[in-house]
Design a protein around this motif. Sequence first.
Motif, PDB file in Angstrom:
ATOM      1  N   ARG A  96      36.537   5.422  56.277  1.00  0.00           N
ATOM      2  CA  ARG A  96      37.390   6.564  56.615  1.00  0.00           C
ATOM      3  C   ARG A  96      38.442   6.718  55.528  1.00  0.00           C
ATOM      4  N   ASN A  97      38.873   7.950  55.315  1.00  0.00           N
ATOM      5  CA  ASN A  97      39.859   8.220  54.269  1.00  0.00           C
ATOM      6  C   ASN A  97      41.158   7.463  54.514  1.00  0.00           C
ATOM      7  N   SER A  98      41.770   7.025  53.426  1.00  0.00           N
ATOM      8  CA  SER A  98      43.067   6.357  53.475  1.00  0.00           C
ATOM      9  C   SER A  98      44.162   7.384  53.194  1.00  0.00           C
ATOM     10  N   PRO A  99      45.350   7.220  53.780  1.00  0.00           N
ATOM     11  CA  PRO A  99      46.475   8.092  53.420  1.00  0.00           C
ATOM     12  C   PRO A  99      46.814   8.036  51.934  1.00  0.00           C
ATOM     13  N   ASN A 100      46.350   6.980  51.239  1.00  0.00           N
ATOM     14  CA  ASN A 100      46.538   6.917  49.791  1.00  0.00           C
ATOM     15  C   ASN A 100      45.789   8.032  49.070  1.00  0.00           C
ATOM     16  N   ASN A 101      44.708   8.519  49.702  1.00  0.00           N
ATOM     17  CA  ASN A 101      43.871   9.522  49.067  1.00  0.00           C
ATOM     18  C   ASN A 101      43.960  10.870  49.781  1.00  0.00           C
ATOM     19  N   LEU A 102      43.554  10.897  51.034  1.00  0.00           N
ATOM     20  CA  LEU A 102      43.585  12.127  51.820  1.00  0.00           C
ATOM     21  C   LEU A 102      43.914  11.764  53.256  1.00  0.00           C
ATOM     22  N   ASP A 103      45.091  12.148  53.713  1.00  0.00           N
ATOM     23  CA  ASP A 103      45.574  11.735  55.029  1.00  0.00           C
ATOM     24  C   ASP A 103      44.680  12.280  56.133  1.00  0.00           C
ATOM     25  N   SER A 104      44.082  11.373  56.896  1.00  0.00           N
ATOM     26  CA  SER A 104      43.181  11.781  57.967  1.00  0.00           C
ATOM     27  C   SER A 104      43.910  12.421  59.136  1.00  0.00           C
ATOM     28  N   ASP A 127      23.577   7.287  68.187  1.00  0.00           N
ATOM     29  CA  ASP A 127      24.249   8.530  68.563  1.00  0.00           C
ATOM     30  C   ASP A 127      25.481   8.809  67.718  1.00  0.00           C
ATOM     31  N   ASP A 128      26.154   7.766  67.272  1.00  0.00           N
ATOM     32  CA  ASP A 128      27.374   7.918  66.482  1.00  0.00           C
ATOM     33  C   ASP A 128      27.523   6.722  65.560  1.00  0.00           C
ATOM     34  N   ALA A 129      28.405   6.864  64.566  1.00  0.00           N
ATOM     35  CA  ALA A 129      28.641   5.788  63.612  1.00  0.00           C
ATOM     36  C   ALA A 129      30.117   5.413  63.610  1.00  0.00           C
ATOM     37  N   ILE A 130      30.397   4.132  63.754  1.00  0.00           N
ATOM     38  CA  ILE A 130      31.767   3.640  63.672  1.00  0.00           C
ATOM     39  C   ILE A 130      32.189   3.606  62.209  1.00  0.00           C
ATOM     40  N   MET A 131      33.407   4.057  61.936  1.00  0.00           N
ATOM     41  CA  MET A 131      33.934   4.045  60.578  1.00  0.00           C
ATOM     42  C   MET A 131      35.111   3.076  60.502  1.00  0.00           C
ATOM     43  N   LEU A 132      35.152   2.293  59.452  1.00  0.00           N
ATOM     44  CA  LEU A 132      36.217   1.323  59.224  1.00  0.00           C
ATOM     45  C   LEU A 132      37.218   1.871  58.220  1.00  0.00           C
ATOM     46  N   ASP A 133      38.433   1.291  58.225  1.00  0.00           N
ATOM     47  CA  ASP A 133      39.412   1.663  57.213  1.00  0.00           C
ATOM     48  C   ASP A 133      39.215   0.792  55.974  1.00  0.00           C
ATOM     49  N   LYS A 134      40.078   0.948  54.997  1.00  0.00           N
ATOM     50  CA  LYS A 134      39.906   0.239  53.727  1.00  0.00           C
ATOM     51  C   LYS A 134      40.040  -1.268  53.872  1.00  0.00           C
ATOM     52  N   ASP A 135      40.680  -1.727  54.952  1.00  0.00           N
ATOM     53  CA  ASP A 135      40.862  -3.155  55.179  1.00  0.00           C
ATOM     54  C   ASP A 135      39.812  -3.738  56.116  1.00  0.00           C
ATOM     55  N   GLY A 136      38.873  -2.919  56.570  1.00  0.00           N
ATOM     56  CA  GLY A 136      37.813  -3.413  57.428  1.00  0.00           C
ATOM     57  C   GLY A 136      38.092  -3.335  58.912  1.00  0.00           C
ATOM     58  N   PHE A 137      39.207  -2.717  59.300  1.00  0.00           N
ATOM     59  CA  PHE A 137      39.494  -2.536  60.716  1.00  0.00           C
ATOM     60  C   PHE A 137      38.877  -1.218  61.193  1.00  0.00           C
ATOM     61  N   VAL A 138      38.571  -1.146  62.482  1.00  0.00           N
ATOM     62  CA  VAL A 138      37.951   0.049  63.044  1.00  0.00           C
ATOM     63  C   VAL A 138      38.950   1.196  63.053  1.00  0.00           C
ATOM     64  N   SER A 139      38.487   2.360  62.610  1.00  0.00           N
ATOM     65  CA  SER A 139      39.334   3.555  62.591  1.00  0.00           C
ATOM     66  C   SER A 139      38.939   4.510  63.718  1.00  0.00           C
ATOM     67  N   ARG A 153      42.554  -4.523  79.898  1.00  0.00           N
ATOM     68  CA  ARG A 153      43.440  -3.771  79.012  1.00  0.00           C
ATOM     69  C   ARG A 153      42.631  -2.767  78.197  1.00  0.00           C
ATOM     70  N   VAL A 154      43.243  -1.617  77.927  1.00  0.00           N
ATOM     71  CA  VAL A 154      42.597  -0.576  77.137  1.00  0.00           C
ATOM     72  C   VAL A 154      43.240  -0.563  75.754  1.00  0.00           C
ATOM     73  N   LEU A 155      42.427  -0.728  74.711  1.00  0.00           N
ATOM     74  CA  LEU A 155      42.930  -0.788  73.344  1.00  0.00           C
ATOM     75  C   LEU A 155      42.347   0.346  72.513  1.00  0.00           C
ATOM     76  N   THR A 156      43.141   0.862  71.590  1.00  0.00           N
ATOM     77  CA  THR A 156      42.672   1.879  70.661  1.00  0.00           C
ATOM     78  C   THR A 156      43.342   1.666  69.301  1.00  0.00           C
ATOM     79  N   PRO A 157      42.636   1.971  68.204  1.00  0.00           N
ATOM     80  CA  PRO A 157      43.249   1.776  66.881  1.00  0.00           C
ATOM     81  C   PRO A 157      44.422   2.721  66.643  1.00  0.00           C
ATOM     82  N   HIS A 158      45.360   2.275  65.822  1.00  0.00           N
ATOM     83  CA  HIS A 158      46.420   3.156  65.346  1.00  0.00           C
ATOM     84  C   HIS A 158      45.788   4.366  64.653  1.00  0.00           C
ATOM     85  N   ALA A 159      46.452   5.499  64.725  1.00  0.00           N
ATOM     86  CA  ALA A 159      45.948   6.713  64.082  1.00  0.00           C
ATOM     87  C   ALA A 159      46.399   6.792  62.627  1.00  0.00           C
ATOM     88  N   ASP A 160      46.254   5.675  61.905  1.00  0.00           N
ATOM     89  CA  ASP A 160      46.634   5.650  60.496  1.00  0.00           C
ATOM     90  C   ASP A 160      45.514   6.184  59.606  1.00  0.00           C
TER      91      ASP A 160
END
Length: 251
Positions: A96-104, A127-139, A153-160
């Motif tokens: 997934r795009n990084s804010p360093n390049n193009l802010d998602s 059906d779908d593809a999971i996308m990771l950020d530049k550090d390997g965490f799920v986006s 508990r319900v967890l969701t990634p930061h919207a970075d």
Amino acid sequence: MVRWSVVLFDSAKALAFKNVPTREEVKEAIFRTLTRNGMFDNSHIRLSLTRGKKVSSGMSPAFNLYGCTLIVLPEWKPPVYDNAHGITMVTATTRRNSPNNLDSKIHHNNLLNNILAKIEGNNANADDAIMLDKDGFVSETNATNIFLVKKGRVLTPHADYCLPGITRATVMDLVVKEGLVLVERRISLSEFHTADEVFTTGTMGELSPAVEIDGREVGDGRVGPVTRKLQNAYKKLAEESGVPIPSYQKK
């Protein structure tokens, strides 16, 4: 109406659009389009805002002298995913795009990364593809935001590294209203592999349970109780809320 307007107008401002329609003008355009097409239920609206007519083919926004242009595209809303039995997902190699390049967080039509990830998913018959950020965490996935459930508990990634979706925000509110613990943090891929439940959120698909990720069953391979609870809460909210569509006389 509030949430879509925040995404639309914030993105337009970040992209330095000029002569942007007002919120009331956008609402009026939506209402007129729905009324003219007789679309009052089970429909999806896609809004596109361009800089408008250009006087030259150059890339500079200074060449867009006649705009903005608002496009209201309504469509009947077919089932996108199997929300009753669940979907399968794989992890894409495309990041997934990084804010360093193009802010998602800017909602735009530059979605080549997501399309490439979707191609990977299609090639894997998922059906779908999971996308990771530049550090390997799920986006997020190629088209939706993503959540997991672990020990209640319900967890969701930061919207970075993803778009902070409208449905995502609604579901986060519902999680709290339903008395569940909500956690927003960086989440590794292995945590999704070992989650009790996983689901995605999006305007078209709404709440879609994932029952398999990268060949691994999610939980017991069936839609979990927390996901079912949130699906029902979302359905009830959609039925009880909304904005009345004014009646228009044909001229």
